[in-house]
Design an enzyme around this catalytic site. Structure first.
Site, PDB file in Angstrom:
ATOM      1  N   ASP A   1     -11.535   2.124   3.234  1.00 27.36           N
ATOM      2  CA  ASP A   1     -11.537   0.603   3.164  1.00 27.36           C
ATOM      3  C   ASP A   1     -13.274   0.261   3.094  1.00 27.36           C
ATOM      4  OD1 ASP A   1      -9.368  -0.836   3.087  1.00 27.36           O
ATOM      5  OD2 ASP A   1      -9.081  -0.787   5.241  1.00 27.36           O
TER       6      ASP A   1
ATOM      7  N   GLN B   1      -4.798  -1.837   9.210  1.00 26.68           N
ATOM      8  CA  GLN B   1      -4.645  -3.234   8.572  1.00 26.68           C
ATOM      9  C   GLN B   1      -5.194  -4.215   9.684  1.00 26.68           C
ATOM     10  OE1 GLN B   1      -3.207  -3.713   5.470  1.00 26.68           O
ATOM     11  NE2 GLN B   1      -3.908  -5.725   5.764  1.00 26.68           N
TER      12      GLN B   1
ATOM     13  N   LYS C   1       0.932  -1.266   0.133  1.00 33.29           N
ATOM     14  CA  LYS C   1      -0.098   0.095   0.037  1.00 33.29           C
ATOM     15  C   LYS C   1       0.995   1.351   0.106  1.00 33.29           C
ATOM     16  CE  LYS C   1      -3.706  -2.763   2.152  1.00 33.29           C
ATOM     17  NZ  LYS C   1      -4.622  -3.033   3.289  1.00 33.29           N
TER      18      LYS C   1
END
Ligand code: BQF
Length: 284
Positions: free
Chosen positions: A119, A96, A52
């Site tokens: 997300d 994460q 990322k």
């Protein structure tokens, strides 16, 4: 023999589009910023976070990594999210997953400002997706749709089987296929006739988490097979959920692992972060 849809290729195109728009924002004095939080030292999570950060640098975003020790408390994590929520130069925040067991994932997801939730895991964004009124799509299902579109596959009226019902992949995947007028069946661990349901499907999305789960006898001649799985085989090699060679011999389209859905997940995160920067600067 199936046409292989290359996520490597399609993700590069998505990232190039994002980079171009990022350059335009920078010309207006706006530098999109993504904060990535990682707690503990899970090696797979470390690889994903590095992917990322690399993608951010590649498209021209500023990224900040917050690598917190496994012993981080819920209060410390929440305080960091609060601080990131309040910083205007941070447009996207992601934590994460999975988190160490003593931390409350749901509370963390709820704490991220929905407008920075790149997300798309916050209940407000999940609800928006359900009614088709959204800014962000969850990265993996969005990446799958992008691959399907790129290959010129029309979902409308097709029978689609999604294997797996997670909040991150299976459930939103079913929703996106429905938005495009697919007829969707979701199979999971309690489903009694998964093989039979798969055999009647025009499009199969495998997000099971088990190597070689989808075998050739479960696939109709000419079906589209999208492999969302990221597993390690007995030799430690990256592999998906699909028994690739025999299934590719029957399918019309197939995605490989690695180089299929995985890189798309990262590319769609870049797209969401760009969108977040535009919204927060009154440009979308
Ligand atoms: C490739 C993920 C399970 C649980 C949490 C490229 C990635 C993977 C593979 C990647 C994933 C999987 C990510 C490839 C991010 C996808 O070349 O095939 C990129 O970095 N992913 C994640 O952030 O969290 C996960 C899978």
């Amino acid at each position: 023999m199936a046409i292989v849809i290359s996520g490597k290729e399609v993700s590069a195109k998505v990232r190039a589009d994002v980079k171009k728009e990022c350059d335009e924002l920078k010309a207006k004095g706006i530098a999109p910023g993504l904060a990535v939080i990682i707690v503990g030292d899970d090696p797979a999570s470390r690889v994903y976070v590095n992917n990322k950060k690399k993608a951010c640098a590649d498209v021209g975003f500023v990224s900040e990594e917050y690598a917190l020790p496994a012993e981080t408390t819920q209060e410390e994590l929440m305080a960091l999210i609060d601080k990131l929520n309040s910083r205007p130069e941070i447009n996207g925040i992601l934590c994460q997953l999975p988190l160490p067991k003593h931390l409350d994932e749901k509370a963390v997801i709820n704490a991220i400002s929905p407008i920075k939730d790149v997300d798309a895991f916050h209940p407000s964004n999940v609800g928006r997706i359900m009614i088709g009124d959204y800014h962000f799509l969850p990265c993996t299902p969005a990446g799958v749709m992008e691959l399907i579109h790129y290959a010129g596959i029309d979902v409308s009226g097709k029978s689609c089987v999604v294997i797996g019902r997670s909040n991150i992949v299976g459930k939103p995947m079913a929703m996106l296929l429905m938005h495009e007028n697919g007829t969707v069946t979701v199979c999971h661990t309690k489903t009694k006739n998964t093989a039979e349901l798969c055999r009647s499907a025009d499009i199969i999305i495998a997000s099971v988490g088990r190597p070689k789960f989808l075998t050739a006898d479960m696939v109709k001649e000419g079906a589209v097979v999208i492999d969302v799985g990221i597993n390690r085989d007995e030799n430690g090699k990256l592999c998906g959920d699909v028994d690739y060679e025999p299934v590719a011999a029957k399918a019309s389209y197939i995605t490989p692992v690695p180089g299929g859905v995985g890189p798309m997940t990262i590319a769609m995160l870049m797209k969401n972060t760009l969108m977040a920067a535009k919204i927060q600067n009154g440009l979308a």
